[in-house]
Design a protein around this motif. Structure first.
Motif, PDB file in Angstrom:
ATOM      1  N   VAL A   1      22.707  32.106  41.999  1.00  9.51           N
ATOM      2  CA  VAL A   1      23.145  33.266  41.946  1.00  9.51           C
ATOM      3  C   VAL A   1      24.149  33.426  42.984  1.00  9.51           C
ATOM      4  O   VAL A   1      23.950  33.404  44.213  1.00  9.51           O
ATOM      5  N   MET A   2      25.406  33.761  42.574  1.00 10.67           N
ATOM      6  CA  MET A   2      26.616  34.056  43.333  1.00 10.67           C
ATOM      7  C   MET A   2      26.432  35.385  43.968  1.00 10.67           C
ATOM      8  O   MET A   2      26.905  36.251  42.992  1.00 10.67           O
ATOM      9  N   GLN A   3      26.154  35.781  45.064  1.00 10.47           N
ATOM     10  CA  GLN A   3      26.309  37.372  45.361  1.00 10.47           C
ATOM     11  C   GLN A   3      27.843  37.332  46.097  1.00 10.47           C
ATOM     12  O   GLN A   3      27.988  37.438  47.328  1.00 10.47           O
ATOM     13  N   GLY A   4      28.679  37.663  45.015  1.00 10.28           N
ATOM     14  CA  GLY A   4      30.077  37.691  45.500  1.00 10.28           C
ATOM     15  C   GLY A   4      30.812  36.571  44.718  1.00 10.28           C
ATOM     16  O   GLY A   4      30.458  35.462  44.599  1.00 10.28           O
ATOM     17  N   ARG A   5      31.970  37.411  44.201  1.00  8.27           N
ATOM     18  CA  ARG A   5      32.886  36.221  43.476  1.00  8.27           C
ATOM     19  C   ARG A   5      34.363  36.482  44.429  1.00  8.27           C
ATOM     20  O   ARG A   5      34.635  37.129  45.338  1.00  8.27           O
ATOM     21  N   PHE A   6      35.311  35.490  43.938  1.00 11.22           N
ATOM     22  CA  PHE A   6      36.805  35.644  44.380  1.00 11.22           C
ATOM     23  C   PHE A   6      37.687  36.139  43.359  1.00 11.22           C
ATOM     24  O   PHE A   6      37.627  35.855  42.162  1.00 11.22           O
ATOM     25  N   HIS A   7      38.654  37.018  43.706  1.00 11.35           N
ATOM     26  CA  HIS A   7      39.581  37.642  42.973  1.00 11.35           C
ATOM     27  C   HIS A   7      41.004  37.144  43.282  1.00 11.35           C
ATOM     28  O   HIS A   7      41.228  37.078  44.333  1.00 11.35           O
ATOM     29  N   LEU A   8      41.795  37.243  42.149  1.00 14.98           N
ATOM     30  CA  LEU A   8      43.020  36.647  42.552  1.00 14.98           C
ATOM     31  C   LEU A   8      43.823  37.915  43.382  1.00 14.98           C
ATOM     32  O   LEU A   8      44.721  37.363  44.274  1.00 14.98           O
ATOM     33  N   TYR A   9      43.567  39.231  43.339  1.00 12.20           N
ATOM     34  CA  TYR A   9      43.834  40.021  44.419  1.00 12.20           C
ATOM     35  C   TYR A   9      43.881  39.893  45.912  1.00 12.20           C
ATOM     36  O   TYR A   9      44.373  40.310  46.576  1.00 12.20           O
ATOM     37  N   GLU A  10      42.616  39.190  46.085  1.00 16.39           N
ATOM     38  CA  GLU A  10      42.311  38.598  47.536  1.00 16.39           C
ATOM     39  C   GLU A  10      43.503  37.543  48.008  1.00 16.39           C
ATOM     40  O   GLU A  10      43.452  37.310  49.163  1.00 16.39           O
ATOM     41  N   GLY A  11      44.132  37.197  47.044  1.00 13.93           N
ATOM     42  CA  GLY A  11      45.185  36.267  47.534  1.00 13.93           C
ATOM     43  C   GLY A  11      44.569  34.744  47.016  1.00 13.93           C
ATOM     44  O   GLY A  11      45.539  33.905  47.502  1.00 13.93           O
ATOM     45  N   TYR A  12      43.515  34.634  46.532  1.00 15.49           N
ATOM     46  CA  TYR A  12      43.265  33.399  46.121  1.00 15.49           C
ATOM     47  C   TYR A  12      43.806  32.829  44.827  1.00 15.49           C
ATOM     48  O   TYR A  12      44.347  33.652  43.916  1.00 15.49           O
ATOM     49  N   SER A  13      43.932  31.239  44.793  1.00 19.34           N
ATOM     50  CA  SER A  13      44.537  30.958  43.317  1.00 19.34           C
ATOM     51  C   SER A  13      43.635  30.981  42.380  1.00 19.34           C
ATOM     52  O   SER A  13      42.459  31.085  42.505  1.00 19.34           O
ATOM     53  N   PRO A  14      44.122  30.913  40.853  1.00 16.30           N
ATOM     54  CA  PRO A  14      43.205  30.900  39.757  1.00 16.30           C
ATOM     55  C   PRO A  14      42.267  29.792  40.146  1.00 16.30           C
ATOM     56  O   PRO A  14      41.078  30.025  39.893  1.00 16.30           O
ATOM     57  N   ALA A  15      42.697  28.671  40.612  1.00 16.12           N
ATOM     58  CA  ALA A  15      41.758  27.592  40.868  1.00 16.12           C
ATOM     59  C   ALA A  15      40.740  27.776  41.728  1.00 16.12           C
ATOM     60  O   ALA A  15      39.417  27.277  41.680  1.00 16.12           O
ATOM     61  N   GLN A  16      40.995  28.548  42.907  1.00 14.73           N
ATOM     62  CA  GLN A  16      40.035  28.827  44.164  1.00 14.73           C
ATOM     63  C   GLN A  16      38.967  29.934  43.215  1.00 14.73           C
ATOM     64  O   GLN A  16      37.925  29.746  43.496  1.00 14.73           O
ATOM     65  N   VAL A  17      39.537  30.732  42.389  1.00 18.98           N
ATOM     66  CA  VAL A  17      38.654  31.890  41.974  1.00 18.98           C
ATOM     67  C   VAL A  17      37.651  30.992  41.089  1.00 18.98           C
ATOM     68  O   VAL A  17      36.399  31.382  40.930  1.00 18.98           O
ATOM     69  N   ALA A  18      38.073  29.813  40.374  1.00 15.47           N
ATOM     70  CA  ALA A  18      37.271  29.178  39.513  1.00 15.47           C
ATOM     71  C   ALA A  18      36.203  27.966  40.199  1.00 15.47           C
ATOM     72  O   ALA A  18      35.403  27.326  39.471  1.00 15.47           O
ATOM     73  N   LEU A  19      36.577  27.884  41.386  1.00 15.23           N
ATOM     74  CA  LEU A  19      35.786  26.507  42.212  1.00 15.23           C
ATOM     75  C   LEU A  19      34.390  26.750  41.853  1.00 15.23           C
ATOM     76  O   LEU A  19      33.520  25.817  41.877  1.00 15.23           O
ATOM     77  N   PRO A  20      33.813  27.898  42.395  1.00 11.09           N
ATOM     78  CA  PRO A  20      32.284  27.964  42.303  1.00 11.09           C
ATOM     79  C   PRO A  20      31.681  27.582  40.961  1.00 11.09           C
ATOM     80  O   PRO A  20      30.687  27.104  40.759  1.00 11.09           O
ATOM     81  N   VAL A  21      32.427  28.269  39.996  1.00  8.33           N
ATOM     82  CA  VAL A  21      31.935  27.851  38.515  1.00  8.33           C
ATOM     83  C   VAL A  21      31.830  26.558  38.339  1.00  8.33           C
ATOM     84  O   VAL A  21      30.960  25.890  37.664  1.00  8.33           O
ATOM     85  N   ARG A  22      33.018  25.700  38.523  1.00 13.07           N
ATOM     86  CA  ARG A  22      33.259  24.274  38.486  1.00 13.07           C
ATOM     87  C   ARG A  22      32.066  23.501  39.190  1.00 13.07           C
ATOM     88  O   ARG A  22      31.649  22.586  38.813  1.00 13.07           O
ATOM     89  N   THR A  23      31.822  23.934  40.512  1.00 14.41           N
ATOM     90  CA  THR A  23      30.841  23.432  41.458  1.00 14.41           C
ATOM     91  C   THR A  23      29.508  23.454  40.714  1.00 14.41           C
ATOM     92  O   THR A  23      28.543  22.513  40.744  1.00 14.41           O
TER      93      THR A  23
END
Ligand SMILES: O=P(O)(O)O[C@H]1O[C@H](CO)[C@@H](O)[C@H]1O
Ligand code: HPA
Length: 320
Positions: A87-109
């Motif tokens: 369970v990921m308690q928290g995700r990453f968003h584009l508006y935080e300044g993260y790249s789309p690939a960083q946003v997707a990193l946990p799912v890929r992990t």
């Protein structure tokens, strides 16, 4: 001279995900088969997780940091209704300044850890009459506005260890999982299927933008989920998407029109902050982020019923 081998690992590459997965694998008692991403204010979805192991994102190699209120920044791994679950308690968003690939990193992990299914939850604004705060939209399809404009986690050299250059997104949200979710949802969630529009944020939509999204066929709007879903499908994960409706999109604008009430609130918050600058800095922050606070409050109010649904679903998700 000492070679900086760390520089060879791009923060969003296959290698980065593999390092994150290896770090977790070395510490986990049991590998998860289902990943659950908690939306804003939905961290309590982890409450039914049995014997959870907890990892701060800050400790996991290459994981970005959560910067948004309502996203704790913690990965919990345990069992949900007997099903090994992360369970990921928290995700990453584009508006935080993260790249789309960083946003997707946990799912890929999670995929590299051996998960075969992800449940992506979010707090979303309704674009439709009759789809009200507290209701659940089971995502049938999405419109990925950043993705359509080239801000997709799949942009760049394709790494075929994840998946193909041109993944098909028809049927991205698994129809069987959707039917199951609709059947098992507690009645007060008034669950129905629909289309989620992913936008970049962080500003909420204008009424005109909401009208546009409605014309496009959107039922709900939010600032997450779509990049995760694209990356998940790219690497062959089954996807279930659940939007808890927290507000009518663009209703914040109507509040602005109420003027005096809102202005009074702001004045009050300002006065307060002057008097007790330090202790009450947070109140002012909340006043400024009133709209997001409303989203968090509504999400927290609905989290119990959503947790109930996930507990009923989990054993059914365990085997593909
Ligand atoms: O999509 P999640 O992460 O649930 O969060 C939603 O809530 C925030 C806005 O209040 C935005 O981040 C929006 O995307
Ligand atoms: O109205 C909204 N718009 C965009 N994102 C959101 N997340 C919760 N509510 C909203």
């Amino acid at each position: 001279w000492e070679a900086r081998t760390d520089l060879w690992v791009l923060p969003h590459s296959y290698e980065a995900c593999a390092e994150a997965a290896a770090w977790l694998r070395a510490r986990l008692k049991q590998a998860p088969v289902v990943g659950l991403v908690c939306g804003s204010g939905l961290g309590a979805l982890a409450q039914e997780l049995q014997q959870p192991q907890s990892f701060d994102y800050g400790d996991i190699p290459h994981f970005p940091r959560s910067t948004v209120q309502g996203h704790a920044g913690r990965l919990l791994v345990g069992t949900l209704g007997g099903c090994p679950c992360a369970v990921m308690q928290g995700r990453f968003h584009l508006y935080e300044g993260y790249s789309p690939a960083q946003v997707a990193l946990p799912v890929r992990t999670l995929a590299l850890l051996g998960a075969h299914t992800v449940v992506l939850t979010n707090a979303a604004g309704s674009l439709r009459e009759g789809l009200d705060p507290g209701d659940l939209l089971v995502i049938r399809d999405h419109i990925d506005l950043p993705g359509l404009a080239g801000r997709s986690p799949l942009v760049g050299a394709n790494d075929s260890r994840f998946g193909p250059r041109f993944p098909v997104m028809a049927g991205a949200y698994d129809p069987a999982l959707r039917r199951l979710a609709l059947a098992l949802a507690p009645p007060p969630l008034r669950a129905r299927a629909g289309v989620y529009c992913g936008v970049g944020g962080p500003s909420y939509e204008t009424p005109a933008e909401c009208a546009l999204l409605r014309m496009l066929g959107g039922d709900a709007v939010g600032m997450s989920t779509v990049a995760e879903a694209a990356a998940a499908r790219h690497c062959g994960l089954r996807v279930l998407g659940l939007s808890l409706i927290t507000n009518a999109a663009a209703s914040h604008e109507e509040e602005e029109e109420e003027g005096p009430e809102h202005a009074k609130d702001m004045e009050h918050a300002k006065e307060h902050a002057k008097e007790h600058a330090k202790e009450h800095a947070k109140d002012t922050e909340h006043a400024k982020d009133k709209a997001h606070q409303e989203v968090l409050d509504a999400a927290q109010a609905g989290a119990r019923l959503l947790a109930q649904l996930l507990l009923a679903l989990a054993p059914r998700l365990q085997h593909v």
